[in-house]
Design an enzyme around this catalytic site. Structure first.
Site, short mmCIF file in Angstrom:
data_model
loop_
_atom_site.label_atom_id
_atom_site.label_comp_id
_atom_site.label_asym_id
_atom_site.label_seq_id
_atom_site.Cartn_x
_atom_site.Cartn_y
_atom_site.Cartn_z
N HIS A 22 0.79 -1.22 0.00
CA HIS A 22 0.00 0.00 0.00
C HIS A 22 0.83 1.27 0.00
O HIS A 22 0.29 2.38 -0.18
CB HIS A 22 -0.98 0.00 1.17
CG HIS A 22 -2.35 0.43 0.80
ND1 HIS A 22 -3.50 0.01 1.44
CD2 HIS A 22 -2.79 1.27 -0.19
CE1 HIS A 22 -4.56 0.57 0.88
NE2 HIS A 22 -4.15 1.35 -0.11
N HIS A 26 -6.98 -1.31 7.82
CA HIS A 26 -6.14 -0.34 8.51
C HIS A 26 -6.43 1.07 7.98
O HIS A 26 -6.81 1.25 6.82
CB HIS A 26 -4.66 -0.67 8.30
CG HIS A 26 -4.31 -2.08 8.64
ND1 HIS A 26 -4.41 -3.10 7.73
CD2 HIS A 26 -3.89 -2.64 9.80
CE1 HIS A 26 -4.05 -4.24 8.31
NE2 HIS A 26 -3.73 -4.00 9.55
N HIS A 73 3.87 1.53 4.46
CA HIS A 73 2.57 1.27 3.84
C HIS A 73 1.43 1.71 4.78
O HIS A 73 0.27 1.69 4.36
CB HIS A 73 2.42 -0.20 3.43
CG HIS A 73 2.35 -1.18 4.56
ND1 HIS A 73 2.00 -2.51 4.36
CD2 HIS A 73 2.59 -1.08 5.89
CE1 HIS A 73 2.02 -3.16 5.51
NE2 HIS A 73 2.39 -2.31 6.45
N ASP A 94 -10.09 -1.11 3.50
CA ASP A 94 -8.89 -1.56 4.18
C ASP A 94 -9.21 -1.90 5.64
O ASP A 94 -10.07 -1.27 6.26
CB ASP A 94 -7.85 -0.43 4.14
CG ASP A 94 -6.42 -0.88 4.35
OD1 ASP A 94 -6.20 -1.83 5.11
OD2 ASP A 94 -5.51 -0.25 3.77
N GLU A 124 -1.47 -4.97 -1.84
CA GLU A 124 -1.09 -5.88 -0.75
C GLU A 124 -1.24 -7.35 -1.10
O GLU A 124 -1.17 -8.20 -0.20
CB GLU A 124 -1.84 -5.55 0.55
CG GLU A 124 -1.45 -4.22 1.16
CD GLU A 124 -0.05 -4.19 1.78
OE1 GLU A 124 0.57 -5.26 1.89
OE2 GLU A 124 0.40 -3.09 2.16
N ASP A 130 -7.52 -2.85 -0.72
CA ASP A 130 -6.50 -3.66 -0.07
C ASP A 130 -7.04 -5.07 0.11
O ASP A 130 -8.20 -5.26 0.50
CB ASP A 130 -6.18 -3.03 1.30
CG ASP A 130 -4.95 -3.61 1.97
OD1 ASP A 130 -4.83 -4.85 2.03
OD2 ASP A 130 -4.11 -2.83 2.45
N ASP A 152 -4.09 3.55 7.75
CA ASP A 152 -2.94 4.06 6.99
C ASP A 152 -2.82 5.57 7.12
O ASP A 152 -2.55 6.28 6.15
CB ASP A 152 -3.04 3.64 5.52
CG ASP A 152 -2.98 2.14 5.35
OD1 ASP A 152 -2.48 1.45 6.27
OD2 ASP A 152 -3.43 1.64 4.31
N ASP A 157 -6.58 -6.98 2.46
CA ASP A 157 -7.03 -7.25 3.82
C ASP A 157 -8.35 -6.58 4.18
O ASP A 157 -8.84 -6.73 5.31
CB ASP A 157 -5.94 -6.95 4.85
CG ASP A 157 -5.63 -5.46 5.03
OD1 ASP A 157 -6.49 -4.61 4.75
OD2 ASP A 157 -4.50 -5.16 5.48
#
Length: 306
Positions: A96, A125, A140, A123, A270, A225, A127, A227
């Site tokens: 990312h 996360h 990332h 995502d 990712e 992403d 970020d 994830d």
């Protein structure tokens, strides 16, 4: 509607310590992304892989591969700005950290064309760390902070066209540390965790954001992403967090994005093929990209093992 779609490889593997994401672009190609988009009637051109600039930067203690990340940010920003002049770019990652450059570049293009830039971040996360707040040193985890103009990015290219925080929506959150949580809650960014999806459904969270992009004639960058998805269905990522989006929730989001007609660029990030199971995560990401670009439920082919 037929579009010109540019596939831009971004084999970025410096945003974290675990290697493998540099193989992501070729995994998408092997999973027939180009063919899937051609099957929808689009004109598709594969622009090959971007290469990072050489920089004179030196590493900083506590930050992983800072010079490499700076080189990628500069080269991907130029590549993104150029690609936006030719069509709709899909950036094939890569971790990312690539979005430090891609969003920087597409926002520059939006400013030149007089359109407000929006970002949808799918995502686990946020970020939203800066170079000063990250405890892992993995860059990332910093793109949204950088492209929205937060301070703490000394040495990075200036951000003359920061994306307004109110123009950013994060969906799928389930791993946010204390410092990042405080920064996010003090921002104007729209952020929704998995509990919100459980309680309200992804349509209720995404529709108002897309409606706003439509109402102001905005340009939407979608950063997807691996994830975002639950690791049970998408295992090929080094940052797995249980309890992610289901396949149907993810496809619904992509279908809504297509129906809105406002997506102008996209990241697929990712993917670590070293962690995949017979290519199924790569195929899932290809299918989601196809949904964002017009594939309907009745158009879906029967899955085949790679």
């Amino acid at each position: 509607m037929t579009k010109t779609i540019l596939l831009v490889g971004a084999p970025v593997d410096c945003g974290k310590a675990r290697a493998g994401c540099l193989m992501g672009p070729d995994a998408y190609r092997s999973a027939r992304l180009e063919g899937a988009l051609r099957d929808l009637g689009h004109h598709v051109r594969d622009r090959g892989n971007v290469v990072p600039d050489q920089t004179a930067a030196i590493d900083r203690d506590g930050l992983h591969a800072l010079p490499d990340t700076l080189g990628w940010t500069a080269s991907l920003s130029r590549a993104a700005e150029t690609a936006m002049q030719e069509g709709l770019p899909v950036f094939l990652g890569g971790d990312h950290a690539l979005s430090l450059g891609t969003v920087h570049g597409v926002a520059a293009h939006a400013a030149q064309t007089g359109r407000p830039q929006f970002v949808l971040w799918l995502d686990a996360h946020a970020d939203f760390h800066t170079l000063e707040t990250t405890t892992s040193g993995n860059l990332h985890g910093t793109p949204l902070a950088y492209v929205t103009g937060r301070k703490g990015f000394d040495g990075f290219p200036p951000v003359p066209h920061p994306v307004p925080q109110d123009n950013v929506c994060i969906i799928g959150l389930r791993s946010v540390d204390a410092a990042e949580r405080a920064a996010l809650e003090g921002s104007a960014i729209h952020h929704h965790d998995m509990r919100a999806i459980d309680e309200y459904g992804i349509k209720a969270l995404l529709a108002p954001f897309l409606d706003r992009v439509v109402s102001v004639g905005g340009a939407l960058h979608v950063s997807l992403d691996v994830d975002f998805l639950d690791p049970a269905v998408a295992p090929a990522v080094g940052t797995t967090v249980p309890g992610g989006a289901t396949i149907r929730e993810a496809h619904l989001a992509m279908e809504m994005i297509h129906d809105s007609g406002v997506m102008t660029s996209m990241d697929l990030v990712e993917l670590n093929p070293m962690l995949d199971e017979r290519g199924r995560t790569a195929q899932t990401m290809v299918d989601l990209c196809a949904s964002a670009l017009g594939r309907k439920v009745f158009d879906r082919p029967t899955p085949r093992l790679l």
